[in-house]
Design an enzyme around this catalytic site. Sequence first.
Site, short mmCIF file in Angstrom:
data_model
loop_
_atom_site.label_atom_id
_atom_site.label_comp_id
_atom_site.label_asym_id
_atom_site.label_seq_id
_atom_site.Cartn_x
_atom_site.Cartn_y
_atom_site.Cartn_z
N GLU A 95 -14.22 -0.78 7.38
CA GLU A 95 -13.33 -1.65 8.15
C GLU A 95 -13.39 -1.24 9.61
O GLU A 95 -12.48 -0.63 10.15
CB GLU A 95 -11.91 -1.52 7.61
CG GLU A 95 -11.62 -2.48 6.48
CD GLU A 95 -11.89 -3.94 6.86
OE1 GLU A 95 -11.63 -4.31 8.01
OE2 GLU A 95 -12.40 -4.68 6.00
N SER A 109 4.52 -1.45 4.56
CA SER A 109 4.71 -2.76 5.16
C SER A 109 4.78 -3.81 4.08
O SER A 109 3.97 -3.79 3.14
CB SER A 109 3.53 -3.10 6.07
OG SER A 109 3.40 -2.12 7.06
N GLN A 117 0.84 -1.20 0.00
CA GLN A 117 0.00 0.00 0.00
C GLN A 117 0.87 1.25 0.00
O GLN A 117 1.65 1.47 0.93
CB GLN A 117 -0.89 -0.01 1.24
CG GLN A 117 -1.69 1.29 1.43
CD GLN A 117 -2.55 1.24 2.67
OE1 GLN A 117 -3.65 0.69 2.67
NE2 GLN A 117 -2.05 1.80 3.76
N GLU A 177 -3.69 10.45 18.48
CA GLU A 177 -4.00 11.88 18.55
C GLU A 177 -4.99 12.26 17.45
O GLU A 177 -5.93 13.02 17.68
CB GLU A 177 -2.72 12.72 18.41
CG GLU A 177 -1.79 12.67 19.63
CD GLU A 177 -0.94 11.39 19.72
OE1 GLU A 177 -1.00 10.56 18.78
OE2 GLU A 177 -0.22 11.22 20.73
N TYR A 232 0.51 4.74 0.49
CA TYR A 232 -0.24 5.93 0.90
C TYR A 232 0.70 6.96 1.54
O TYR A 232 0.86 8.06 1.04
CB TYR A 232 -1.33 5.55 1.91
CG TYR A 232 -2.57 4.89 1.33
CD1 TYR A 232 -2.67 4.56 -0.02
CD2 TYR A 232 -3.67 4.60 2.16
CE1 TYR A 232 -3.81 3.94 -0.53
CE2 TYR A 232 -4.82 3.99 1.64
CZ TYR A 232 -4.88 3.66 0.30
OH TYR A 232 -6.01 3.06 -0.19
#
Lengths: 396, 396, 373, 373
Positions: B244, B161, B126, B381, B128
Amino acid sequence: MDLNFSAEDELFRLQVRDYFKNDYPKDIIAKVSAGKSMVKADYQRSEQALAKKGWLAVNWPKEHGGPGWSVVQRYIFDEELEIAGALNVIPMGLLYFGPVLYTFGSEAQRERWLPGILNSTTFWAQGYSEPGAGSDLASLTCRADRQGDEYCINGSKIWTSYAHFADWIFCLVRTDPASTRHDGISFICVDIRSPGVEVIPIRSIDGEHHLNRVEFNNVRVPIENRIGDEGKGWHYAQYLLGHERTSYAHVGARKAELALIKNAARTAGVGGSSLLKDPLFASKLARTEIAVKTLEYTTLRILSATQVGAAPGNESSILKILATECAQAVSTLMLELAGADGLTEKAVSLPLSERQGLSGAMCTEKYLFDRAQTIYGGTTEIQKNVIAKQVLGLRS
Amino acid sequence: MDLNFSAEDELFRLQVRDYFKNDYPKDIIAKVSAGKSMVKADYQRSEQALAKKGWLAVNWPKEHGGPGWSVVQRYIFDEELEIAGALNVIPMGLLYFGPVLYTFGSEAQRERWLPGILNSTTFWAQGYSEPGAGSDLASLTCRADRQGDEYCINGSKIWTSYAHFADWIFCLVRTDPASTRHDGISFICVDIRSPGVEVIPIRSIDGEHHLNRVEFNNVRVPIENRIGDEGKGWHYAQYLLGHERTSYAHVGARKAELALIKNAARTAGVGGSSLLKDPLFASKLARTEIAVKTLEYTTLRILSATQVGAAPGNESSILKILATECAQAVSTLMLELAGADGLTEKAVSLPLSERQGLSGAMCTEKYLFDRAQTIYGGTTEIQKNVIAKQVLGLRS
Amino acid sequence: MNFDLSSEQIMLRDSANRYVKECGASPKSTDAEVSLIQDFAKLGWLGLSLPEKCGGVGGSAIDVMVLCEELGRGLLLEPYLSVLLAGELLLASEVDAKAAQGGVVSSLLANIVSGNTSIATALYEADSRFELARQSCVAQVCEQGYTLNGTKSFVLNGAQADQLLISARTQGQFNDASGISLFLLDRKTPGLALDPYYSFDGLPMATLSLSNVVLRKEACLVSNTALPIMEAAIEKVIIALSAQALGAMETLLYSSIEYCQLRQQFGKKITQFQAVQHRFVDMYMACEEVRSLLYAAAIKQVESAPDAKLITAMLKVKVGEAGRFLGEQSVQLHGAMGFTEDLLVGRLYKRLLAIDTLFGNADYHLKRVIKLS
Amino acid sequence: MNFDLSSEQIMLRDSANRYVKECGASPKSTDAEVSLIQDFAKLGWLGLSLPEKCGGVGGSAIDVMVLCEELGRGLLLEPYLSVLLAGELLLASEVDAKAAQGGVVSSLLANIVSGNTSIATALYEADSRFELARQSCVAQVCEQGYTLNGTKSFVLNGAQADQLLISARTQGQFNDASGISLFLLDRKTPGLALDPYYSFDGLPMATLSLSNVVLRKEACLVSNTALPIMEAAIEKVIIALSAQALGAMETLLYSSIEYCQLRQQFGKKITQFQAVQHRFVDMYMACEEVRSLLYAAAIKQVESAPDAKLITAMLKVKVGEAGRFLGEQSVQLHGAMGFTEDLLVGRLYKRLLAIDTLFGNADYHLKRVIKLS
């Protein structure tokens, strides 16, 4: 580096300890330790006893009638007073107003007001906070309009501790209606019995009457009651704050409370067994003892730096957070100690009380009372803003 | 209200449990439980075993090759997989990309890419996050310039990852250079072996290689690799996030870890005595058990609401905070359990390991690895900002 | 698996919500108590969990939870908890063959449900530190039946009740699990003295002194085996109390937000400060966590699940800690206003503090979690 | 009462600070260790707390604290702690009449100070859970002197040392306080096997296996009374270790601030978010708290104050918890960057975690506080 006080200071400590043991009013110590509500006469008698010894205006220089103590001596005095269980002085006149008066007041003003503070015949209240202003003092709106030789004051002050005992109130008021924020604010003293002043009690969550609202409705005050220049009041008030670095510490009070807790815990378990043997209680107690020791050494570090003029000036915020959270930790432990005994109202005396001079109701009341610690004098959140900006250099 | 699963669901649970007990590769379970580093072949073998059973793409509808499970069945499956100690699937293709592909992809794209994901022959990464963008995805700068039938991609993606296992990477890239924030971003799939793509490993604080930086240097990608419309990529990525809701929960993993901890603690005290008898450890364990139960019932409450379409949509933030803090609480307890054994590097096998299948080094590694939980997928946060705004209606 | 309220439960919730809004928070006065009892009786709430043959509704722990959450939301203090506790004990005592005799218990229950008889329960003693097995109050067999001596503390509504349920030791040592019995007596029984006071959150309480109180044999409702019955009743009361706490917590949260929306500091609404926003999120999360454990504990109680006790103990830990957190933060966020007695925030806070202490505080129940898990 | 450094201490601090800056953080390699030892010897640091007759400087616990804070600030790993621990034990053993014989100890100390001999100390065992009294390694009297059998774990610099100090039981049971002795042996002694590894924060460690290791009688430096000597030495090491922790904590704080000043999120510097600012304040306060207890513990050790042990135990609790807090928050505030192995933040964090564990973690010392206060 060393932690020993000088031989002189140790001697001084013994003198102070001896005084509180032998010469200070015993009935007041008894009343404090019984958790009774103190009335004005109690404060006056306690303060006049200290005044007789010359130990009342502890932070004042000799020239104005104080003992002229070093910061260390003052720390020792405060610690011994609290360990002895004596009554803390009402700080409004002695700690807050006095120094403003002798630093910025005129000769005539000093002659007029200092003696009454020094012999505890005149009680003062502090008129800073306002409904709607909270910790943001610069936004205050209570106004004093100049009319000839007088100011005409209109507005409200709130959270004024002990105003119900007070003869006078020193106020921050807006003298320039066009001004905003810090400018155009003046420092004016008002006889609390003046026509148009009304003191309205506010009862706190602990059920006691500590606070008041003070209403000003066309209150006429002669201009000679203004301290210093018109429009500079904010700066006079600020000047003092930086000088009161360790007044929140109350290390002696915390030590005295821990001793009470440990003593009471010895028989506060099931059927009068020792709660100190309960590992969960013991670990909470140990953590609280660490917090008190941390407060003690941090206070001493600040004192040491102050002695040599090395204190950078932000200690009051650091110590305010540390000291008030420590006070809350101690009184939260009291709540834990009290267990079911803590459910009862003040009037009820239950086993914890009968056995060890610390009733359940006193524990609950102390816990509730201490919630104010992280609010007054600038909330913890505001102190953190100050440290972020001034110590860590973070801008928002 | 009831907490029982339906008889059908309970039957399903038994089937899943039976599968992991008897048919799933035993050596993979052994490798997971020994805390070994997993290689690509392990993931592939695990996923292909699940695929064979039709249980790989657990959140896909039947029409696209998924099992078409209810949210409850999926929860039961996940829980059983984790309690059995099987290997979690790599979520990039299966959980994240697949649903975007079958929802927004063209027929041709689906035919091209879905099968490889479904049989675990194609691995996806991914793309992003970017260096400098962090959780603020809308500020991304990796750009794809349209040149004829191709995009030319330049820029960097980071924290990808498993990119070192991947065949393809799906990216959010800026196709409109004049755009800012959410618009002008497209969703493009890139063959990771294309000229100009470089995958640079990043080693994590636990000493393992999970993450990578992926550099794009004039990488040419045919326009048919774009999913959906140009400039709408951000919205496709967002659409999926709301669906999700419980993927962070990992209740089964937490239960399995607690069981391991309790088992190991029985002999982890001084000289092999039980650490469960140590009141401080026992109280930390009890608090962690409360946290896991709280997570379990909160997840079930959200599932229950999702079943009837009543979930208001902010559950993913609430559950993200709760689940990741719970995971950290469990692995912090592992650190406590390990004591001095936790000092050693992964290579070293020490008593905790020999006795109970949970070595000190595994505890430390798990603790360190779990620090990422409150960072990835939007930091705690940021989740709090989202809840403040969307649930509590607070504006900044 | 579902967490939805039934339509009857939604009706109960809504009518309780309406009633509570009309009532406003209870003032601290015994008159108010009396009028509440009558209202509760009329609304059918006093018999909510009691069987229909006593005039009750036959509701479950979940129904009780639904009602109590609304009572807590409006800071409507007792009398419900006292009725619930006594009702559970009386129901359990009926199972005991001896006690059922003469139908005394079922007619008493009917009178409680109708609001004609008020009842209080005296289980704890001053130095018991939440341990029910600690019973130094003693009941000795005598010619007429039993003679009771000792002191019971923290008796909710003790001075207002017509009838009292009292635990006392008939056998064994101070801390033995067995040998505890349950007695029913009239408040006017000679030798019984009441010292009434209020708890710091405004509930009427009393200390009961028993000095050679002579009771007939039939006054003993449960003989020697009362401890598990007391524990089971308290499990149910903890669900009710926790639901009250959750109601109070949510009121605190949303009234604090409302207050901070209206207040400005340094040119900004207080709610615009990120540190304040995150605090509110922490408070919100704490409420959600309590709700999850509360629902689970209530359902497990209805289902008599083997881990019902464990989950209830976990709930009480969470309620105690979350309640104090919500209270402390609400006061802090209100600033000096939060420190005043008049505002609802302070009263809700004190209620939550008292709830932590009632029936065992967070540490007490944490130790139970350790034992039970 | 003053907390000011002497001018010599300021010089020591400044020179350490300069050296550490030039060195950079230590890489994980034994070569680096060796070169550090030589530098430390030249700078006079190896003998900082040892007496002048052994070539040392005769400095106090405060001097050691000053040096170690700077070492920690730059994440300069060992070899100092090993030397400090061994030095303290050897000095204490000299007091023991038997051991002083032949001047073996003082010439060894001189060689340690000059960097010619490296030494490691093996006190703990794998299942001791920080309890020094747990010594299952046994030394039996034999014809030649003693035969040692057993295993010692977590020996800092164990595989790099020329000489080893080992505790073993000469009398009593596993957990007895008395009956523990201290032995000095050469690493090449037959029967001694070393299994070297690294700790997760990159320190060289080893497990020592003793299989019928035969030692002469003189190798026993302290006979049966080693426990209090070991405890006293560890008290001093805890001061040094805590000073390292404080240095590391402050580096973490200020490097995290620096990082967050440079990074933007949602159009603002990360340091402009109030929640982040308050977190930094909490971290700063934690450092100040550690500093207060550290100074007090060091001074009390120098003054041999009766509560020196208590304050040192309090310090270790605070250091363990504050260190983990600083580390966790620094990683969180760095975001994914903080999770990488390369950045100093992760290494400092792991160092702080290891410091919590070394010589007893926060919970272990909290129990000591309970015992001592």
